[in-house]
Design an enzyme around this catalytic site. Structure first.
Site, PDB file in Angstrom:
ATOM      1  N   CYS A  96       7.005   4.532  -0.235  1.00  0.00           N
ATOM      2  CA  CYS A  96       7.029   4.399   1.221  1.00  0.00           C
ATOM      3  C   CYS A  96       8.135   5.231   1.860  1.00  0.00           C
ATOM      4  O   CYS A  96       9.299   5.170   1.453  1.00  0.00           O
ATOM      5  CB  CYS A  96       7.201   2.931   1.606  1.00  0.00           C
ATOM      6  SG  CYS A  96       7.096   2.642   3.391  1.00  0.00           S
ATOM      7  N   CYS A 134      10.086  -0.167  -1.868  1.00  0.00           N
ATOM      8  CA  CYS A 134       8.797   0.334  -2.359  1.00  0.00           C
ATOM      9  C   CYS A 134       8.874   1.856  -2.525  1.00  0.00           C
ATOM     10  O   CYS A 134       9.082   2.592  -1.550  1.00  0.00           O
ATOM     11  CB  CYS A 134       7.686  -0.037  -1.394  1.00  0.00           C
ATOM     12  SG  CYS A 134       7.613  -1.813  -1.014  1.00  0.00           S
ATOM     13  N   CYS A 180      13.378  -0.187   6.768  1.00  0.00           N
ATOM     14  CA  CYS A 180      12.882  -1.340   6.014  1.00  0.00           C
ATOM     15  C   CYS A 180      13.850  -1.674   4.881  1.00  0.00           C
ATOM     16  O   CYS A 180      14.340  -0.772   4.186  1.00  0.00           O
ATOM     17  CB  CYS A 180      11.499  -1.035   5.446  1.00  0.00           C
ATOM     18  SG  CYS A 180      10.776  -2.441   4.556  1.00  0.00           S
ATOM     19  N   CYS A 187      -6.093  -6.387  13.535  1.00  0.00           N
ATOM     20  CA  CYS A 187      -5.582  -6.729  12.212  1.00  0.00           C
ATOM     21  C   CYS A 187      -4.065  -6.571  12.250  1.00  0.00           C
ATOM     22  O   CYS A 187      -3.557  -5.565  12.742  1.00  0.00           O
ATOM     23  CB  CYS A 187      -6.182  -5.811  11.151  1.00  0.00           C
ATOM     24  SG  CYS A 187      -5.561  -6.098   9.471  1.00  0.00           S
ATOM     25  N   CYS A 223      -7.557  -8.311   4.257  1.00  0.00           N
ATOM     26  CA  CYS A 223      -7.655  -6.879   3.999  1.00  0.00           C
ATOM     27  C   CYS A 223      -6.591  -6.559   2.956  1.00  0.00           C
ATOM     28  O   CYS A 223      -5.400  -6.777   3.204  1.00  0.00           O
ATOM     29  CB  CYS A 223      -7.401  -6.116   5.297  1.00  0.00           C
ATOM     30  SG  CYS A 223      -7.326  -4.323   5.117  1.00  0.00           S
ATOM     31  N   CYS A 273      -5.099  -1.789  14.022  1.00  0.00           N
ATOM     32  CA  CYS A 273      -4.248  -2.345  12.983  1.00  0.00           C
ATOM     33  C   CYS A 273      -2.801  -2.252  13.428  1.00  0.00           C
ATOM     34  O   CYS A 273      -2.277  -1.146  13.603  1.00  0.00           O
ATOM     35  CB  CYS A 273      -4.448  -1.607  11.664  1.00  0.00           C
ATOM     36  SG  CYS A 273      -6.175  -1.588  11.122  1.00  0.00           S
ATOM     37  N   ARG A 277     -12.383   1.150   2.680  1.00  0.00           N
ATOM     38  CA  ARG A 277     -11.829   2.005   3.721  1.00  0.00           C
ATOM     39  C   ARG A 277     -11.070   3.175   3.103  1.00  0.00           C
ATOM     40  O   ARG A 277     -10.176   2.978   2.292  1.00  0.00           O
ATOM     41  CB  ARG A 277     -10.888   1.201   4.616  1.00  0.00           C
ATOM     42  CG  ARG A 277     -10.353   1.988   5.811  1.00  0.00           C
ATOM     43  CD  ARG A 277      -9.449   1.124   6.667  1.00  0.00           C
ATOM     44  NE  ARG A 277     -10.123  -0.123   6.995  1.00  0.00           N
ATOM     45  CZ  ARG A 277      -9.489  -1.263   7.248  1.00  0.00           C
ATOM     46  NH1 ARG A 277      -8.178  -1.310   7.198  1.00  0.00           N
ATOM     47  NH2 ARG A 277     -10.172  -2.347   7.544  1.00  0.00           N
TER      48      ARG A 277
END
Length: 388
Positions: free
Chosen positions: A72, A69, A65, A142, A202, A109, A272
Site C-alpha cells: 500500500c 501493509c 495510515c 459501499c 465485498c 465506494c 470486479r
C-alpha cells in the site's frame, strides 16, 4: 480441452472445482489462453449476461495510515509521493461521488485509510452516505474503512450503506509476510461483522505480490467459503517508495488466467476488475470483460486509471453494455438468499508451495513498466476535476 469442459459444467451448476483444477487453469499455456477465456466467458454470461457494473472510488482520507501493509502506498513509512489529506467533508465527498454517478457508476465506494474507524469516523461517514443518497437517487454505497469494532457495521447499515469492503488480499499462510500490524483473522472477522449487519460483503485479493499459484488458489477458495457478494481482483501497483516496488511479476496473460480461475471458483459472484488493470493488462483489458462483470470507472485511491470515457468506449467496443441502475446485479438465486459465492462444499488447505514459484513453461516476466504508474493528482482532495 477436458479440463475446461469440466470447469464450464461445474460453473453452470455453481459447483466448486477441485484445487487441482483451479491450479491447472493457472498452469495453462499462452497457446491455450483464448480457450480459457472463452470457457470462463460461458460461465460469466450464464449468470451476468453481457452487463458490466461500474463502480466509482472516493478516497475520503488519503495517506498517513498506521498499518504496514507492504503493497500500500498509504502505509506507515511509505515514501510514495501520493496525495495526503484528512477527512473530506460530506458535501465534498458527495460532489466527488456525483461525478462518478454522472459517468455511469452504479456504486460509489467510500474508502478511508487507517486501521479502522473511530465512532466519530463512523458518524462522519454516515453523514457522507446520507448526503450522497440524498443527491443521487438509487446509487449503491459501499464503505471501506478498515477493521470494524462491535456495532459499527450496524450503524453504517442504518445510515444507508449497502455494502462493506474488506479484502483478504492474500492467502492465510503468507499473510504475515505482507502485513504485521493486524492478522488475516482480523480481516475475516470484519467481513463476518458486515454480513451479520445485513451489509453486502465485498472481499477480494491482490495478485502479483510474489505469491505462488497455490497461494492464489488458497485465497480464492477462502473467499468462496467466506461468501461475499463481490470479489474485487486487484493487480499489484508497485509504487516507488513501498516495499513491493520491485515486484513486477505479472503479464497480461497471467492476469487473464487469474481472472478465469476466480470466475470458475466463484461462478455467480460479482467479480470486479480492480486496481492495476491498466498497468498489467494494458491493451488486453477488453478480453478481461469476458471474465469479470464489474470494473472501477476512472481513477483509484492514489493512482490514476484510464479516462472514464475510455472505459465506456472499451465496454461498448467489446460488445458489452453498462449495467443500469434499475438492474439487479446478482443472479436471482443469490439476490433472494442474501448473497454468497455458492455452496460451501469445500474449504482450502495450505499447499506449502514456495512463494514465487512459476508455472512450468511460463514466459519470462518482462521488464518493469514503471512509466505506467501515475500518482493521482486530481479529484477528491484537490481543486481539479475528477476522472469519471
Amino acid at each position: 480441452m477436458d479440463l475446461l469442459n469440466t470447469l464450464v459444467d461445474k460453473g453452470l451448476r455453481r459447483e466448486l472445482p477441485t484445487r487441482e483444477e483451479a491450479l491447472a487453469v493457472l498452469a495453462t499455456s499462452d497457446d491455450d489462453l483464448l480457450e480459457v477465456v472463452a470457457a470462463a466467458g460461458k460461465v460469466r454470461r450464464q449468470w451476468f449476461g453481457r452487463r458490466v457494473k461500474l463502480n466509482y472510488l472516493v478516497n475520503l482520507k488519503s495517506g498517513l495510515c498506521p498499518e504496514d501493509c507492504s503493497y500500500c502506498s498509504q502505509r506507515l513509512g511509505s515514501k510514495a509521493e501520493i496525495l495526503k489529506y484528512t477527512w473530506l467533508k460530506p458535501d465534498e465527498a458527495s460532489k466527488a461521488a456525483a461525478a462518478g454517478v454522472a459517468g455511469g457508476a452504479k456504486r460509489v465506494c467510500l474508502v478511508a485509510s487507517g486501521r479502522g474507524p473511530t465512532d466519530r469516523d463512523v458518524d462522519r461517514v454516515s453523514e457522507t452516505i446520507e448526503a450522497i443518497k440524498e443527491q443521487n437517487e438509487g446509487v449503491e454505497v459501499c464503505a471501506c474503512l478498515g477493521l470494524l469494532s462491535d456495532g459499527q457495521a450496524d450503524r453504517l447499515r442504518s445510515a444507508g450503506a449497502d455494502a462493506y469492503n474488506h479484502n483478504l488480499n492474500t492467502s492465510e499462510g503468507t499473510y504475515g509476510d505482507i502485513t504485521t500490524t493486524h492478522t488475516y483473522a482480523d480481516r475475516v472477522e470484519t467481513v463476518h461483522q458486515a454480513q451479520a449487519a445485513g451489509l453486502s460483503a465485498c472481499s477480494g485479493l491482490i495478485a502479483g505480490m510474489g505469491e505462488s499459484d497455490a497461494d492464489l488458489v488458497d485465497v480464492v477458495f477462502s473467499l468462496r467459503e467466506l461468501d461475499p457478494d463481490s470479489v474485487p481482483v486487484n493487480f499489484l501497483i508497485p509504487f516507488e517508495g513501498t516495499p513491493l516496488a520491485k515486484e513486477w511479476n505479472l503479464t497480461p496473460q497471467r492476469c487473464l488466467r487469474i481472472l478465469a480461475m476466480v470466475r470458475f471458483v466463484c461462478p455467480d459472484v460479482e467479480v470486479r476488475l480492480a486496481g492495476g488493470r491498466e498497468v498489467h493488462l494494458r491493451s488486453m483489458q477488453p478480453l478481461a470483460l469476458n471474465l469479470v462483470n464489474s470494473i472501477f470507472l476512472g481513477d483509484y485511491l492514489t493512482s490514476e486509471g484510464q479516462a472514464g470515457q475510455a472505459d465506456l468506449d472499451m465496454i461498448a467496443d467489446a460488445g458489452f453494455e453498462v449495467e443500469g441502475a434499475g438492474t439487479t446485479t446478482l443472479p436471482a438465486h443469490r439476490a433472494e438468499s442474501g448473497g454468497g459465492c455458492g455452496s460451501h462444499d469445500d474449504g482450502c488447505a495450505p499447499c506449502g508451495e514456495a512463494p514465487g514459484e512459476a508455472a512450468p513453461g511460463s514466459p519470462e516476466v518482462p521488464a518493469a513498466r514503471t512509466d505506467l504508474v501515475a500518482v493521482r493528482r486530481r479529484g477528491a482532495g484537490t481543486d481539479l476535476a475528477p476522472n469519471a
